[in-house]
Design a protein around this motif. Structure first.
Motif, PDB file in Angstrom:
ATOM      1  N   ALA A  77       0.815  -1.215   0.000  1.00 57.16           N
ATOM      2  CA  ALA A  77       0.000   0.000   0.000  1.00 57.16           C
ATOM      3  C   ALA A  77       0.854   1.272   0.000  1.00 57.16           C
ATOM      4  N   ASP A  78       2.012   1.216   0.647  1.00 60.91           N
ATOM      5  CA  ASP A  78       2.889   2.387   0.755  1.00 60.91           C
ATOM      6  C   ASP A  78       3.718   2.648  -0.492  1.00 60.91           C
ATOM      7  N   ASP A  79       3.897   1.612  -1.315  1.00 61.08           N
ATOM      8  CA  ASP A  79       4.751   1.732  -2.494  1.00 61.08           C
ATOM      9  C   ASP A  79       4.113   0.954  -3.638  1.00 61.08           C
ATOM     10  N   PRO A  80       3.460   1.649  -4.557  1.00 63.49           N
ATOM     11  CA  PRO A  80       2.757   0.957  -5.637  1.00 63.49           C
ATOM     12  C   PRO A  80       3.658   0.074  -6.496  1.00 63.49           C
ATOM     13  N   ARG A  81       4.956   0.360  -6.508  1.00 63.23           N
ATOM     14  CA  ARG A  81       5.890  -0.472  -7.278  1.00 63.23           C
ATOM     15  C   ARG A  81       6.375  -1.665  -6.477  1.00 63.23           C
ATOM     16  N   GLY A  82       6.150  -1.637  -5.178  1.00 62.07           N
ATOM     17  CA  GLY A  82       6.662  -2.694  -4.304  1.00 62.07           C
ATOM     18  C   GLY A  82       5.651  -3.800  -4.083  1.00 62.07           C
ATOM     19  N   ALA A  83       6.137  -4.893  -3.539  1.00 60.73           N
ATOM     20  CA  ALA A  83       5.272  -6.032  -3.230  1.00 60.73           C
ATOM     21  C   ALA A  83       5.808  -6.747  -1.998  1.00 60.73           C
ATOM     22  N   PHE A  84       4.901  -7.439  -1.341  1.00 61.61           N
ATOM     23  CA  PHE A  84       5.269  -8.310  -0.242  1.00 61.61           C
ATOM     24  C   PHE A  84       5.271  -9.745  -0.737  1.00 61.61           C
ATOM     25  N   VAL A  85       6.124 -10.547  -0.164  1.00 58.79           N
ATOM     26  CA  VAL A  85       6.059 -11.992  -0.325  1.00 58.79           C
ATOM     27  C   VAL A  85       5.544 -12.499   1.018  1.00 58.79           C
ATOM     28  N   VAL A  86       4.485 -13.299   0.965  1.00 59.63           N
ATOM     29  CA  VAL A  86       3.789 -13.713   2.178  1.00 59.63           C
ATOM     30  C   VAL A  86       3.776 -15.234   2.276  1.00 59.63           C
ATOM     31  N   LEU A  87       4.045 -15.721   3.450  1.00 59.99           N
ATOM     32  CA  LEU A  87       4.003 -17.148   3.720  1.00 59.99           C
ATOM     33  C   LEU A  87       2.540 -17.597   3.740  1.00 59.99           C
ATOM     34  N   THR A  88       2.193 -18.607   2.957  1.00 59.03           N
ATOM     35  CA  THR A  88       0.835 -19.141   2.944  1.00 59.03           C
ATOM     36  C   THR A  88       0.710 -20.234   4.004  1.00 59.03           C
TER      37      THR A  88
END
Length: 146
Positions: free
Chosen positions: A91-102
């Motif tokens: 949300a803070d960086d439109p170019r960024g992404a999180f990798v999330v553990l499922t």
């Protein structure tokens, strides 16, 4: 530096690299056979499992893994396809992404971690006496601080 010291240091460095490679290969091979996780899968899952909320920005994961951006991108793509991790927008960086553990990733790492610890203990620490472990700790502190 004398030739004797240089030759001894070279042999010591070659030995240390060979020992690390041998243990790394053994530790990587067995869990992959037992759990289907590659050493790269395991490294990503460990980093995520230790992160707050099981999530890291891609750049944080790249730093933790000490990988090139392309390698990490391919690894995340493979793990996403297998359901071990997911990508979420930042949300803070439109170019960024999180990798999330499922949940599947969490199940995989919690099943693999005890085996990994057991393999490291068996193939490395059981071969050493307490004085060797103390020497390794001292060596690591000396090399990583200087």
């Amino acid at each position: 530096m004398s030739r004797l010291v240089a030759a001894r240091g070279f042999r010591g460095g070659r030995w240390a690299a060979a020992a690390v490679d041998a243990v790394r290969d053994r530790v990587a091979r067995q869990p992959q056979q037992e759990t289907g996780l590659s050493s790269a899968d395991y490294a990503v899952l460990v980093s995520l499992s230790e992160a707050l909320g099981g999530r890291l920005r891609v750049f944080q994961l790249r730093v933790a893994a000490d990988w090139e951006k392309t390698r990490l991108t391919h690894q995340i793509t493979r793990m996403t396809a297998r359901g071990l991790v997911a990508r979420e927008p930042c949300a803070d960086d439109p170019r960024g992404a999180f990798v999330v553990l499922t949940e599947a990733g969490w199940d995989a790492i919690t099943a693999a971690a005890p085996r990994h610890v057991e393999h490291v203990r068996r193939w490395f620490f059981d071969a050493l006496g307490p004085e060797h472990v103390d020497a390794l700790i001292e060596l690591n502190e000396t090399v990583t601080v200087s």
